[in-house]
Write a protein that holds these residues in place. Sequence first.
Motif, PDB file in Angstrom:
ATOM      1  N   GLY A   1     -64.194 -26.430  -0.732  1.00  0.00           N
ATOM      2  CA  GLY A   1     -64.020 -25.070  -0.145  1.00  0.00           C
ATOM      3  C   GLY A   1     -62.626 -24.881   0.196  1.00  0.00           C
ATOM      4  N   HIS A   2     -61.486 -25.788   0.134  1.00  0.00           N
ATOM      5  CA  HIS A   2     -60.362 -25.327   0.428  1.00  0.00           C
ATOM      6  C   HIS A   2     -59.703 -24.264  -0.468  1.00  0.00           C
ATOM      7  CE1 HIS A   2     -60.643 -28.493   3.261  1.00  0.00           C
ATOM      8  NE2 HIS A   2     -60.763 -29.410   2.478  1.00  0.00           N
ATOM      9  N   GLU A   3     -58.676 -23.448   0.107  1.00  0.00           N
ATOM     10  CA  GLU A   3     -58.119 -22.471  -0.711  1.00  0.00           C
ATOM     11  C   GLU A   3     -57.171 -23.181  -1.850  1.00  0.00           C
ATOM     12  OE1 GLU A   3     -55.634 -20.490   2.020  1.00  0.00           O
ATOM     13  OE2 GLU A   3     -53.988 -22.107   2.248  1.00  0.00           O
ATOM     14  N   MET A   4     -57.017 -22.271  -2.781  1.00  0.00           N
ATOM     15  CA  MET A   4     -56.194 -22.659  -3.985  1.00  0.00           C
ATOM     16  C   MET A   4     -54.973 -23.290  -3.411  1.00  0.00           C
ATOM     17  SD  MET A   4     -57.926 -22.190  -6.541  1.00  0.00           S
ATOM     18  CE  MET A   4     -56.734 -21.931  -8.101  1.00  0.00           C
ATOM     19  N   GLY A   5     -54.381 -24.313  -3.840  1.00  0.00           N
ATOM     20  CA  GLY A   5     -53.156 -24.862  -3.589  1.00  0.00           C
ATOM     21  C   GLY A   5     -53.055 -25.718  -2.272  1.00  0.00           C
ATOM     22  N   ALA A   6     -54.192 -25.893  -1.788  1.00  0.00           N
ATOM     23  CA  ALA A   6     -54.045 -26.559  -0.183  1.00  0.00           C
ATOM     24  C   ALA A   6     -54.079 -27.937  -0.568  1.00  0.00           C
ATOM     25  CB  ALA A   6     -55.158 -26.319   0.206  1.00  0.00           C
TER      26      ALA A   6
ATOM     27  N   ASP B   1     -65.614 -36.525  13.143  1.00  0.00           N
ATOM     28  CA  ASP B   1     -65.974 -36.960  14.609  1.00  0.00           C
ATOM     29  C   ASP B   1     -65.560 -38.388  14.721  1.00  0.00           C
ATOM     30  OD1 ASP B   1     -66.870 -34.716  14.774  1.00  0.00           O
ATOM     31  OD2 ASP B   1     -68.967 -35.137  14.497  1.00  0.00           O
ATOM     32  N   PHE B   2     -65.322 -39.310  13.685  1.00  0.00           N
ATOM     33  CA  PHE B   2     -65.344 -40.979  13.672  1.00  0.00           C
ATOM     34  C   PHE B   2     -63.615 -41.203  13.168  1.00  0.00           C
ATOM     35  CE2 PHE B   2     -69.570 -39.408  12.882  1.00  0.00           C
ATOM     36  CZ  PHE B   2     -70.112 -39.874  14.056  1.00  0.00           C
ATOM     37  N   VAL B   3     -63.033 -40.232  12.512  1.00  0.00           N
ATOM     38  CA  VAL B   3     -61.626 -40.635  11.854  1.00  0.00           C
ATOM     39  C   VAL B   3     -60.842 -39.783  12.519  1.00  0.00           C
ATOM     40  CG1 VAL B   3     -60.462 -40.761   9.548  1.00  0.00           C
ATOM     41  CG2 VAL B   3     -62.777 -41.421   9.517  1.00  0.00           C
ATOM     42  N   ASN B   4     -59.947 -40.395  13.327  1.00  0.00           N
ATOM     43  CA  ASN B   4     -58.931 -39.616  14.201  1.00  0.00           C
ATOM     44  C   ASN B   4     -57.740 -39.444  13.296  1.00  0.00           C
ATOM     45  OD1 ASN B   4     -57.893 -38.738  16.523  1.00  0.00           O
ATOM     46  ND2 ASN B   4     -57.069 -40.407  16.924  1.00  0.00           N
ATOM     47  N   ILE B   5     -57.636 -38.751  12.169  1.00  0.00           N
ATOM     48  CA  ILE B   5     -56.548 -38.292  11.458  1.00  0.00           C
ATOM     49  C   ILE B   5     -55.966 -36.950  11.926  1.00  0.00           C
ATOM     50  CG2 ILE B   5     -55.666 -37.596   9.016  1.00  0.00           C
ATOM     51  CD1 ILE B   5     -57.633 -39.535   8.027  1.00  0.00           C
ATOM     52  N   THR B   6     -54.836 -36.840  12.167  1.00  0.00           N
ATOM     53  CA  THR B   6     -54.117 -35.617  12.581  1.00  0.00           C
ATOM     54  C   THR B   6     -53.478 -34.816  11.513  1.00  0.00           C
ATOM     55  OG1 THR B   6     -51.996 -36.880  12.819  1.00  0.00           O
ATOM     56  CG2 THR B   6     -53.548 -36.873  14.828  1.00  0.00           C
ATOM     57  N   GLY B   7     -53.335 -33.552  11.755  1.00  0.00           N
ATOM     58  CA  GLY B   7     -52.657 -32.782  10.867  1.00  0.00           C
ATOM     59  C   GLY B   7     -53.568 -32.198   9.692  1.00  0.00           C
ATOM     60  N   ALA B   8     -53.546 -30.678   9.631  1.00  0.00           N
ATOM     61  CA  ALA B   8     -54.336 -29.922   8.509  1.00  0.00           C
ATOM     62  C   ALA B   8     -54.247 -30.552   7.274  1.00  0.00           C
ATOM     63  CB  ALA B   8     -54.239 -28.701   8.581  1.00  0.00           C
ATOM     64  N   SER B   9     -53.297 -30.771   6.783  1.00  0.00           N
ATOM     65  CA  SER B   9     -52.932 -31.033   5.427  1.00  0.00           C
ATOM     66  C   SER B   9     -53.359 -32.642   5.279  1.00  0.00           C
ATOM     67  CB  SER B   9     -51.347 -30.752   5.046  1.00  0.00           C
ATOM     68  OG  SER B   9     -50.678 -32.004   5.736  1.00  0.00           O
TER      69      SER B   9
ATOM     70  N   GLU C   1     -52.352 -29.356  -3.682  1.00  0.00           N
ATOM     71  CA  GLU C   1     -51.322 -29.888  -4.013  1.00  0.00           C
ATOM     72  C   GLU C   1     -50.009 -29.819  -2.907  1.00  0.00           C
ATOM     73  OE1 GLU C   1     -53.773 -27.769  -4.924  1.00  0.00           O
ATOM     74  OE2 GLU C   1     -53.063 -26.907  -7.164  1.00  0.00           O
ATOM     75  N   ARG C   2     -50.280 -28.892  -1.878  1.00  0.00           N
ATOM     76  CA  ARG C   2     -49.308 -28.762  -0.858  1.00  0.00           C
ATOM     77  C   ARG C   2     -49.519 -30.168   0.216  1.00  0.00           C
ATOM     78  NH1 ARG C   2     -50.825 -23.188  -0.935  1.00  0.00           N
ATOM     79  NH2 ARG C   2     -52.240 -23.477   0.937  1.00  0.00           N
TER      80      ARG C   2
END
Length: 474
Positions: free
Chosen positions: A371-376, A158-166, A378-379
């Motif tokens: 709670g992120h999926e396995m390998g998230a 809500d306060f840090v405007n970082i783009t992209g899921a990864s 690392e990618r």
Amino acid sequence: MLTDIVLFRNRQSKRTSDNIVAQGLFRDQFGDAYIQIYDEKGTLRTFPIKSKQFKYALIRLAVTKNRIAPSSSELRTVIETAAAFAEVTEPVILFNRIAESDGCIYYNLGNQHHEVVEITATGWRLRDSCPVNFRTGSIMGAQVKPIVQKSGIGKIFDFVNITGASARILFEVWLVSNFLPNIDHPIAAISGPAGSVKTTTAEIIKSTTDPSTAIDIGPFPNSVAELAQLLSHNYMTVFDNLTQIKPNYSDLLCQAVTGGVFMKRKLYTDQGIVALPMRGCVVLTGINVTAEKPDLLDRMLVFPLEKISEEHRKGKNEVKAAFEECLPGILGAIFDALSLALAQIPKIHPEKLPRLADFYKAGIAISQALGHEMGAFERAFAENLKRLQVSAIDGNPLLQAVLAFMQNEQKWEGSATDLLLALNRMGCSNSLPKAPNQLTRKLREVEQNLRSEQIRVEWGRTAANVSHIKLKKS
């Protein structure tokens, strides 16, 4: 540690509470003398004995308790006597903000109640004491008390405007990992166009990890010695609005990641040495933060921000107030994730480890705890390496020239002089090293970056003992 040493005795009062008493005298792991006293507000403070801050604290205490300021000779006698006794004590290890002892992590809230957060593999709790000692510098700010946060760490966005899921996954992991001592913390490069609130983002990160009483977010100082001093006084150091990082600053930032000590003379008139320990977290902001040296790029994470539209832009005070309201819960979520990760880190055994090996192992465990999926993770880490490689090429004329030269070549070999002539014929002379030996040194620095672009460099010497270079596509 020597304790309960009377520094000033109030001869006009029989009450021992009117005396000024040192709660502790000791020297740290680098031999510097320290003293612990309760200041005029009743807060236990730790000062370097020879510091101006301690001298002023003594004056304030004397005036508060006795209504009389001590003379210069009295101050000098007290300071020299305290330093003499501290010098013969056993060394005490001092930590900046965060420490580890017997499998427990302690986060210093820096408040007047001396509270710490104890994090273990089974949970976290508030404590009013702990088995380690912390530096309490004049600029260390008090942190809020964490609370249990059911909504998780994602509230930070809500306060840090970082783009992209990864990039968001990587940011969450990096933020939690900052509370792990004794690992190499990658430098965070916050990049984005004008209007993407880079400075505000940096302030929020700083407030979450290592709040300060001073406005200490600014450009690089004017000297390497000043930079070392900043890195040693803060657990997290933030530098704002950078465009380029000079090589001598790059070397010092690398030391801050891996741990190092900057040595300098106290005064030109004596033989004393000041040791400035550097190991902590570093944040850089800029429209396009680039480093000339690949060693620093290998230790960076890039977090891109997008420009805030006019209809979504808010005032800085409004954002700050909303963030401060959410901070206790965000901290609680960080400690929840860190506790879960502590139980999993020993079980993490990746097949391959990058340069930041301890961070990478911890990152896998933290990602799973969030709670992120396995390998998230690392990618996300691999995508960051790609962004860094692009940044390395964009910011290095020699890399660009060699890549362009090898575009239509499968292999090339010759001396450094031959290579420099070949690159100059391409019209790159204004941005390339001027001498063959300089070219050789610079080429060794970017060898890893070339390998990432499927170009291998082989080094040798001819029968006449002339340096020989082979460039070959993999």
